[in-house]
Design a protein around this motif. Structure first.
Motif, PDB file in Angstrom:
ATOM      1  N   THR A   1      12.085   3.421  12.141  1.00 18.11           N
ATOM      2  CA  THR A   1      12.306   2.105  12.719  1.00 18.11           C
ATOM      3  C   THR A   1      13.409   2.242  13.768  1.00 18.11           C
ATOM      4  O   THR A   1      13.857   3.348  14.053  1.00 18.11           O
ATOM      5  CB  THR A   1      12.692   1.093  11.630  1.00 18.11           C
ATOM      6  N   ALA A   2      13.874   1.140  14.297  1.00 20.11           N
ATOM      7  CA  ALA A   2      14.882   1.199  15.355  1.00 20.11           C
ATOM      8  C   ALA A   2      16.124   1.993  14.945  1.00 20.11           C
ATOM      9  O   ALA A   2      16.671   2.746  15.744  1.00 20.11           O
ATOM     10  CB  ALA A   2      15.288  -0.213  15.774  1.00 20.11           C
TER      11      ALA A   2
ATOM     12  N   ASN B   1       7.302   8.312  14.667  1.00 18.07           N
ATOM     13  CA  ASN B   1       8.148   7.328  15.329  1.00 18.07           C
ATOM     14  C   ASN B   1       7.345   6.038  15.442  1.00 18.07           C
ATOM     15  O   ASN B   1       6.405   5.945  16.220  1.00 18.07           O
ATOM     16  CB  ASN B   1       8.584   7.810  16.710  1.00 18.07           C
ATOM     17  N   THR B   2       7.720   5.055  14.639  1.00 19.04           N
ATOM     18  CA  THR B   2       7.036   3.762  14.616  1.00 19.04           C
ATOM     19  C   THR B   2       7.820   2.706  15.394  1.00 19.04           C
ATOM     20  O   THR B   2       7.515   1.520  15.295  1.00 19.04           O
ATOM     21  CB  THR B   2       6.824   3.296  13.159  1.00 19.04           C
ATOM     22  N   SER B   3       8.822   3.142  16.147  1.00 19.37           N
ATOM     23  CA  SER B   3       9.622   2.200  16.944  1.00 19.37           C
ATOM     24  C   SER B   3       9.476   2.541  18.421  1.00 19.37           C
ATOM     25  O   SER B   3       8.813   3.498  18.795  1.00 19.37           O
ATOM     26  CB  SER B   3      11.096   2.259  16.528  1.00 19.37           C
ATOM     27  N   THR B   4      10.138   1.759  19.247  1.00 20.42           N
ATOM     28  CA  THR B   4      10.087   2.007  20.686  1.00 20.42           C
ATOM     29  C   THR B   4      11.234   2.881  21.168  1.00 20.42           C
ATOM     30  O   THR B   4      11.278   3.252  22.327  1.00 20.42           O
ATOM     31  CB  THR B   4      10.100   0.678  21.468  1.00 20.42           C
ATOM     32  N   ARG B   5      12.166   3.203  20.280  1.00 20.17           N
ATOM     33  CA  ARG B   5      13.294   4.073  20.636  1.00 20.17           C
ATOM     34  C   ARG B   5      12.929   5.526  20.360  1.00 20.17           C
ATOM     35  O   ARG B   5      12.164   5.814  19.453  1.00 20.17           O
ATOM     36  CB  ARG B   5      14.519   3.717  19.809  1.00 20.17           C
TER      37      ARG B   5
ATOM     38  N   ASN C   1       7.528   6.884  20.819  1.00 22.64           N
ATOM     39  CA  ASN C   1       6.703   6.001  20.005  1.00 22.64           C
ATOM     40  C   ASN C   1       5.336   6.639  19.740  1.00 22.64           C
ATOM     41  O   ASN C   1       4.668   7.087  20.655  1.00 22.64           O
ATOM     42  CB  ASN C   1       6.523   4.657  20.709  1.00 22.64           C
TER      43      ASN C   1
END
Length: 147
Positions: free
Chosen positions: A36-37, A57-61, A104
């Motif tokens: 997450t983030a 990686n399930t976040s945008t970072r 991501n």
């Protein structure tokens, strides 16, 4: 103006509907640990010797998976996204060119052959407490401890 109001409401409804789709611990997914983030989800997972753990990686970072060299069993193979051979090499690569970055949707996998506790970190989010653990046990059933 009505069209914008409708689109805003529809977008919010779509986000709400999708909020539960990213299940923790990779249940129903092709990964075991999500990112997450600012956290690994789950933060701790238990597997059996010889099992592979897949991080996604399930976040945008951007994130990394980087073992703490002094917090894995002595006989164990070191692991880090980017396939670095040491913690220092992984840290240097991140600082110089964002080496080992998982964007991501990217995944990293490692097979654990030695029983014990493995501590790891996301280098860019270490100060925010983004750390995780893999506990590797001899035989028996494996699974997410947070289940």
């Amino acid at each position: 103006m009505k069209r914008r109001t409708f689109l805003a409401a529809a977008g919010a409804a779509g986000i709400t509907a999708l909020a539960g789709c990213g299940s923790a611990g990779g249940q129903g997914q092709n990964y075991d640990v999500g990112m997450t983030a600012m956290a690994f989800d789950p933060a701790e997972i238990t597997v059996s010797v010889g099992e592979e753990v897949v991080w996604q990686n399930t976040s945008t970072r951007d994130h990394t998976v980087t073992a703490y060299e002094n917090s894995i069993p002595k006989e164990a193979e070191y692991f880090a996204s980017g396939d670095y051979e040491s913690e220092q090499a992984a840290r240097d690569a991140w600082r110089s060119e964002f080496g080992g970055a998982l964007n991501n949707g990217d995944t990293f996998a490692h097979t654990f052959e030695v029983p014990g506790r493995y501590e790891y970190v996301c280098i860019p989010h270490e100060r925010s407490g983004m750390v995780g653990s893999v506990i590797v046990e001899e035989g028996g059933s494996s699974g997410n401890q947070s289940e």
